[in-house]
Design a protein around this motif. Structure first.
Motif, mmCIF file in Angstrom:
data_model
loop_
_atom_site.group_PDB
_atom_site.id
_atom_site.type_symbol
_atom_site.label_atom_id
_atom_site.label_comp_id
_atom_site.label_asym_id
_atom_site.label_seq_id
_atom_site.Cartn_x
_atom_site.Cartn_y
_atom_site.Cartn_z
ATOM 1 N N LEU A 34 0.868 -1.171 0.000
ATOM 2 C CA LEU A 34 0.000 0.000 0.000
ATOM 3 C C LEU A 34 0.905 1.221 0.000
ATOM 4 O O LEU A 34 1.613 1.479 0.979
ATOM 5 N N ILE A 35 0.933 1.964 -1.113
ATOM 6 C CA ILE A 35 1.846 3.092 -1.235
ATOM 7 C C ILE A 35 1.089 4.354 -1.621
ATOM 8 O O ILE A 35 -0.082 4.313 -1.991
ATOM 9 N N GLY A 36 1.791 5.469 -1.532
ATOM 10 C CA GLY A 36 1.218 6.754 -1.895
ATOM 11 C C GLY A 36 2.030 7.867 -1.272
ATOM 12 O O GLY A 36 2.758 7.642 -0.300
ATOM 13 N N PRO A 37 1.938 9.080 -1.798
ATOM 14 C CA PRO A 37 2.666 10.216 -1.220
ATOM 15 C C PRO A 37 2.130 10.560 0.158
ATOM 16 O O PRO A 37 1.085 10.060 0.583
ATOM 17 N N ASN A 38 2.834 11.433 0.866
ATOM 18 C CA ASN A 38 2.380 11.863 2.188
ATOM 19 C C ASN A 38 0.980 12.453 2.090
ATOM 20 O O ASN A 38 0.674 13.215 1.163
ATOM 21 N N GLY A 39 0.130 12.076 3.056
ATOM 22 C CA GLY A 39 -1.235 12.564 3.073
ATOM 23 C C GLY A 39 -2.189 11.808 2.169
ATOM 24 O O GLY A 39 -3.335 12.219 1.989
ATOM 25 N N LYS A 237 -0.489 7.774 -14.218
ATOM 26 C CA LYS A 237 -1.047 8.558 -13.117
ATOM 27 C C LYS A 237 -0.182 8.445 -11.868
ATOM 28 O O LYS A 237 -0.015 9.421 -11.124
ATOM 29 N N VAL A 238 0.390 7.257 -11.644
ATOM 30 C CA VAL A 238 1.276 7.073 -10.501
ATOM 31 C C VAL A 238 2.550 7.894 -10.697
ATOM 32 O O VAL A 238 3.043 8.542 -9.768
ATOM 33 N N GLN A 239 3.095 7.882 -11.909
ATOM 34 C CA GLN A 239 4.280 8.678 -12.213
ATOM 35 C C GLN A 239 4.016 10.149 -11.919
ATOM 36 O O GLN A 239 4.847 10.849 -11.329
ATOM 37 N N GLU A 240 2.849 10.619 -12.320
ATOM 38 C CA GLU A 240 2.523 12.034 -12.127
ATOM 39 C C GLU A 240 2.382 12.384 -10.657
ATOM 40 O O GLU A 240 2.873 13.424 -10.190
ATOM 41 N N VAL A 241 1.710 11.520 -9.893
ATOM 42 C CA VAL A 241 1.491 11.780 -8.472
ATOM 43 C C VAL A 241 2.808 11.811 -7.706
ATOM 44 O O VAL A 241 3.020 12.668 -6.840
ATOM 45 N N TYR A 242 3.717 10.903 -8.039
ATOM 46 C CA TYR A 242 4.977 10.815 -7.302
ATOM 47 C C TYR A 242 6.013 11.837 -7.763
ATOM 48 O O TYR A 242 6.712 12.442 -6.959
ATOM 49 N N PHE A 243 6.150 12.003 -9.077
ATOM 50 C CA PHE A 243 7.294 12.752 -9.589
ATOM 51 C C PHE A 243 6.952 13.899 -10.517
ATOM 52 O O PHE A 243 7.831 14.614 -10.961
ATOM 53 N N GLY A 244 5.696 14.075 -10.886
ATOM 54 C CA GLY A 244 5.358 15.049 -11.906
ATOM 55 C C GLY A 244 5.434 14.395 -13.269
ATOM 56 O O GLY A 244 6.013 13.335 -13.452
ATOM 57 N N SER A 245 4.865 15.020 -14.251
ATOM 58 C CA SER A 245 4.718 14.391 -15.562
ATOM 59 C C SER A 245 6.041 14.124 -16.262
ATOM 60 O O SER A 245 6.106 13.331 -17.200
ATOM 61 N N GLY A 246 7.140 14.785 -15.839
ATOM 62 C CA GLY A 246 8.398 14.609 -16.560
ATOM 63 C C GLY A 246 9.321 13.573 -15.985
ATOM 64 O O GLY A 246 10.430 13.392 -16.488
ATOM 65 N N SER A 247 8.932 12.888 -14.915
ATOM 66 C CA SER A 247 9.830 11.938 -14.258
ATOM 67 C C SER A 247 9.232 10.547 -14.249
ATOM 68 O O SER A 247 8.026 10.369 -14.381
ATOM 69 N N THR A 248 10.098 9.558 -14.080
ATOM 70 C CA THR A 248 9.661 8.173 -13.975
ATOM 71 C C THR A 248 10.432 7.487 -12.876
ATOM 72 O O THR A 248 11.457 7.987 -12.407
ATOM 73 N N PHE A 249 9.939 6.326 -12.452
ATOM 74 C CA PHE A 249 10.667 5.537 -11.465
ATOM 75 C C PHE A 249 12.045 5.175 -11.998
ATOM 76 O O PHE A 249 13.029 5.162 -11.271
ATOM 77 N N GLU A 250 12.129 4.872 -13.286
ATOM 78 C CA GLU A 250 13.409 4.495 -13.896
ATOM 79 C C GLU A 250 14.406 5.637 -13.831
ATOM 80 O O GLU A 250 15.572 5.466 -13.483
ATOM 81 N N LYS A 251 13.933 6.861 -14.144
ATOM 82 C CA LYS A 251 14.829 8.012 -14.115
ATOM 83 C C LYS A 251 15.309 8.301 -12.694
ATOM 84 O O LYS A 251 16.462 8.644 -12.472
#
Length: 257
Positions: A34-39, A237-251
């Motif tokens: 179960l993951i997600g940003p703070n809050g 959508k997960v990429q956007e929530v965590y890092f913004g539209s320009g980032s990925t988990f890989e990056k």
């Protein structure tokens, strides 16, 4: 077949919808992250499943039995174990005595000066410690253990009531990368051997992607994605929530490397 079924779960604090109608399930033999940003509502969801918070709406069923309205102790007796973000052990007791204390509780026997933990089911306590790799340190005080070893003892304690479901709140918090992965690999092995279902929260994405069978992602109290680690890694959508539209988990992993 689902062991834990959560449906339309909701919780409001002072007009703020902390958890907004989320549903998910966990099967025996499965690790669900179960993951997600703070809050995002992770802790609120986790504490409702454990009985520390009462939902405003929805259902939480373990093997078809409703858990809402039951106290944490009653839920524990139904077969739900838990570990905490900060490991909880009795530092002055030995490793094996900590597990024996848990067995006393599981057997419904109160600890007192007339019933020493050291006299209770030592062989069973040693078997649990052997399962988590701590039997060689059974007679050492918990106060002298490395933190990673304390977390292993806590896992043995959580298994003392032979749970069907194990709740793990930030199980690798404060641990070095090698220790994190060793603890979760151990948990994975126990899940398979015991047919456990595990629901865990985690901030370390390397742990999630390496060890979870499935992942659910919350944001602002709502479930926004669920799937395998590979699917979640690529979910826009997960990429956007965590890092913004320009980032990925890989990056992010490349920068960390």
């Amino acid at each position: 077949m689902s062991l834990l079924t959560v449906k339309d779960l909701g919780k409001t604090f002072g007009g703020n919808r902390a958890v907004d109608g989320i549903s998910f399930n966990v099967a025996a033999g499965e690790l669900l992250a179960l993951i997600g940003p703070n809050g995002a509502g992770k802790s609120t969801t986790f504490n409702m499943v454990n009985g520390q918070l009462k939902p405003d709406s929805g259902s939480i069923r373990l093997n078809g039995q409703e858990l809402i309205g039951r106290k944490p102790r009653e839920i524990w007796k139904q077969g739900v174990g838990r570990t905490f973000q900060i490991a909880e052990t009795f530092a002055s007791l030995t490793v094996v005595e900590n597990v024996q204390m848990a067995l006393l509780s599981a057997d419904g026997k109160l600890f007192s000066m007339w019933r020493r933990a050291a006299d209770h089911r030592r062989a069973d306590a040693m078997h649990l410690l052997d399962q988590v790799g701590m039997a060689p340190q059974a007679d050492r005080p918990c106060s002298v253990l490395a933190y990673g070893d304390v977390k292993r003892v806590e896992l043995a304690i959580a298994l003392a009531n032979d749970p069907k479901l194990l709740l793990m709140d930030e199980p690798t918090a404060g641990m070095a990368p090698k220790e994190r992965n060793e603890l979760m690999a151990l948990t994975k092995r126990l899940v398979v051997e015991r047919g456990l279902a595990v629901l865990f929260t985690e901030h370390s994405m390397d742990v999630v992607f390496a060890h979870a069978d499935r992942v659910i992602v919350l944001a602002r109290g709502r479930l926004i994605a669920e799937g395998t680690p590979a699917e979640i890694r690529q979910h826009p959508k997960v990429q956007e929530v965590y890092f913004g539209s320009g980032s990925t988990f890989e990056k992010k992993s490349e920068v960390a490397a």
